[in-house]
Design a protein around this motif. Structure first.
Motif, short mmCIF file in Angstrom:
data_model
loop_
_atom_site.label_atom_id
_atom_site.label_comp_id
_atom_site.label_asym_id
_atom_site.label_seq_id
_atom_site.Cartn_x
_atom_site.Cartn_y
_atom_site.Cartn_z
N TYR A 49 0.87 -1.18 0.00
CA TYR A 49 0.00 0.00 0.00
C TYR A 49 0.90 1.23 0.00
CZ TYR A 49 -3.98 2.92 1.58
OH TYR A 49 -4.97 3.86 1.70
N GLN A 50 0.68 2.14 -0.91
CA GLN A 50 1.57 3.30 -1.07
C GLN A 50 1.66 4.12 0.22
OE1 GLN A 50 3.65 3.75 -3.72
NE2 GLN A 50 4.56 5.23 -2.32
N LYS A 51 0.56 4.28 0.93
CA LYS A 51 0.60 5.04 2.18
C LYS A 51 1.53 4.36 3.20
CE LYS A 51 -3.85 7.42 2.16
NZ LYS A 51 -5.11 7.61 2.91
N TRP A 52 1.55 3.03 3.20
CA TRP A 52 2.43 2.28 4.10
C TRP A 52 3.89 2.51 3.70
CZ3 TRP A 52 2.08 -0.35 8.56
CH2 TRP A 52 3.18 -1.12 8.94
N LYS A 53 4.15 2.46 2.40
CA LYS A 53 5.51 2.68 1.92
C LYS A 53 6.00 4.08 2.30
CE LYS A 53 5.25 -0.44 -2.05
NZ LYS A 53 5.29 -0.52 -3.51
N ASP A 54 5.13 5.08 2.13
CA ASP A 54 5.48 6.46 2.48
C ASP A 54 5.77 6.58 3.98
OD1 ASP A 54 5.07 7.09 -0.19
OD2 ASP A 54 3.09 7.99 0.15
N LEU A 55 4.90 5.97 4.79
CA LEU A 55 5.09 6.02 6.24
C LEU A 55 6.38 5.32 6.63
CD1 LEU A 55 3.87 6.87 8.99
CD2 LEU A 55 2.82 4.60 9.09
N ASN A 56 6.66 4.20 5.99
CA ASN A 56 7.88 3.45 6.29
C ASN A 56 9.12 4.28 5.97
OD1 ASN A 56 9.17 1.13 7.25
ND2 ASN A 56 9.35 0.28 5.19
N LYS A 58 9.32 7.57 5.95
CA LYS A 58 9.40 8.63 6.96
C LYS A 58 9.94 8.06 8.28
CE LYS A 58 6.58 12.35 9.00
NZ LYS A 58 7.25 12.36 10.26
N TYR A 59 9.48 6.88 8.64
CA TYR A 59 9.96 6.24 9.87
C TYR A 59 11.47 5.99 9.78
CZ TYR A 59 10.80 2.80 13.50
OH TYR A 59 11.33 2.15 14.58
N LYS A 60 11.92 5.49 8.64
CA LYS A 60 13.35 5.22 8.48
C LYS A 60 14.17 6.50 8.64
CE LYS A 60 12.98 1.22 5.42
NZ LYS A 60 13.18 0.74 4.03
N ARG A 61 13.68 7.60 8.08
CA ARG A 61 14.40 8.88 8.22
C ARG A 61 14.45 9.32 9.69
NH1 ARG A 61 11.46 10.12 3.50
NH2 ARG A 61 9.93 11.31 4.70
N ASP A 62 13.31 9.24 10.37
CA ASP A 62 13.27 9.63 11.78
C ASP A 62 14.15 8.72 12.63
OD1 ASP A 62 11.58 11.70 11.17
OD2 ASP A 62 9.76 10.73 11.95
N TYR A 63 14.09 7.43 12.36
CA TYR A 63 14.90 6.46 13.10
C TYR A 63 16.39 6.77 12.89
CZ TYR A 63 16.82 2.02 14.68
OH TYR A 63 17.55 1.07 15.34
N SER A 64 16.76 7.03 11.66
CA SER A 64 18.15 7.35 11.34
C SER A 64 18.58 8.64 12.05
CB SER A 64 18.30 7.49 9.83
OG SER A 64 19.63 7.81 9.51
N LEU A 108 9.24 7.69 18.86
CA LEU A 108 8.91 6.98 17.61
C LEU A 108 7.63 6.17 17.77
CD1 LEU A 108 12.44 5.78 16.44
CD2 LEU A 108 10.95 7.43 15.26
N LYS A 109 7.54 5.48 18.88
CA LYS A 109 6.36 4.64 19.12
C LYS A 109 5.09 5.49 19.22
CE LYS A 109 4.55 1.12 22.22
NZ LYS A 109 4.76 0.35 23.45
N SER A 110 5.15 6.58 19.97
CA SER A 110 3.95 7.41 20.14
C SER A 110 3.54 8.09 18.83
CB SER A 110 4.16 8.45 21.24
OG SER A 110 5.12 9.41 20.86
N GLU A 111 4.52 8.40 17.98
CA GLU A 111 4.18 9.04 16.72
C GLU A 111 3.68 8.03 15.69
OE1 GLU A 111 6.02 11.67 13.05
OE2 GLU A 111 7.15 11.54 14.92
#
Length: 165
Positions: A49-56, A58-64, A108-111
């Motif tokens: 799902y494209q929305k999942w890919k986009d969220l993933n 963003k998560y990778k950037r924040d995690y990094s 990260l978890k709360s967001e």
């Protein structure tokens, strides 16, 4: 003995699904209409799902970003150790690093937890919409299907449907 309890927990839902399917099949055969059943790999559908890919992404950037912050602190700690700073200062820095690590994980978890749940709910809703439009009576996830003829796997069609907007 523990394995026996796990089997009982798994067995009951499978029996209930079997009874439900048998009831549906009997009621459908008595009315003369055929039951349209399919299954979907909900995990694969969600991951595509494209929305999942986009969220993933963003998560990778924040995690990094947070990992880089922790690395900076760890580099400071190494420098302090190399300089022979007092043990109290080193321990305080170690505690600060652990505190920040926990803080970053919680941020990260709360967001992302609510966003993940929202996307998963959207995928389920879209599967329901697709099933309704296509005239399916029952759509199962592949996790509850012991055997499924690939002809009844609608995962690719669902992925196309949820990404068409």
């Amino acid at each position: 003995m523990k394995g026996g309890k796990g089997m009982k927990k798994l067995f009951l839902p499978l029996v209930l699904v079997g009874i439900l399917l048998a009831t549906l099949l009997v009621s459908q055969s008595s009315t003369g209409s055929s039951l349209r059943v399919a299954y979907v790999d909900i995990e694969k559908a969600t991951e595509n799902y494209q929305k999942w890919k986009d969220l993933n992404e963003k998560y990778k950037r924040d995690y990094s970003f947070y990992q880089n912050k922790l690395k900076e602190m760890e580099d400071e700690l190494k420098k302090m150790q190399e300089e022979g700073r007092p043990q109290e200062e080193i321990q305080a820095k170690q505690k600060e690093i652990l505190t920040k690590k926990t803080e970053y994980e919680n941020l990260l978890k709360s967001e992302y937890q609510p966003k993940i749940q929202e996307i998963m709910n959207e995928v389920v809703k879209k599967i329901q919409e697709y099933a309704s439009v296509m005239g399916y009576d029952l759509v199962l996830t592949n996790q509850v299907v012991v055997y499924g003829n690939p002809a009844f796997d609608i995962t690719e069609q669902v992925i196309a449907y949820i990404n068409q907007q």
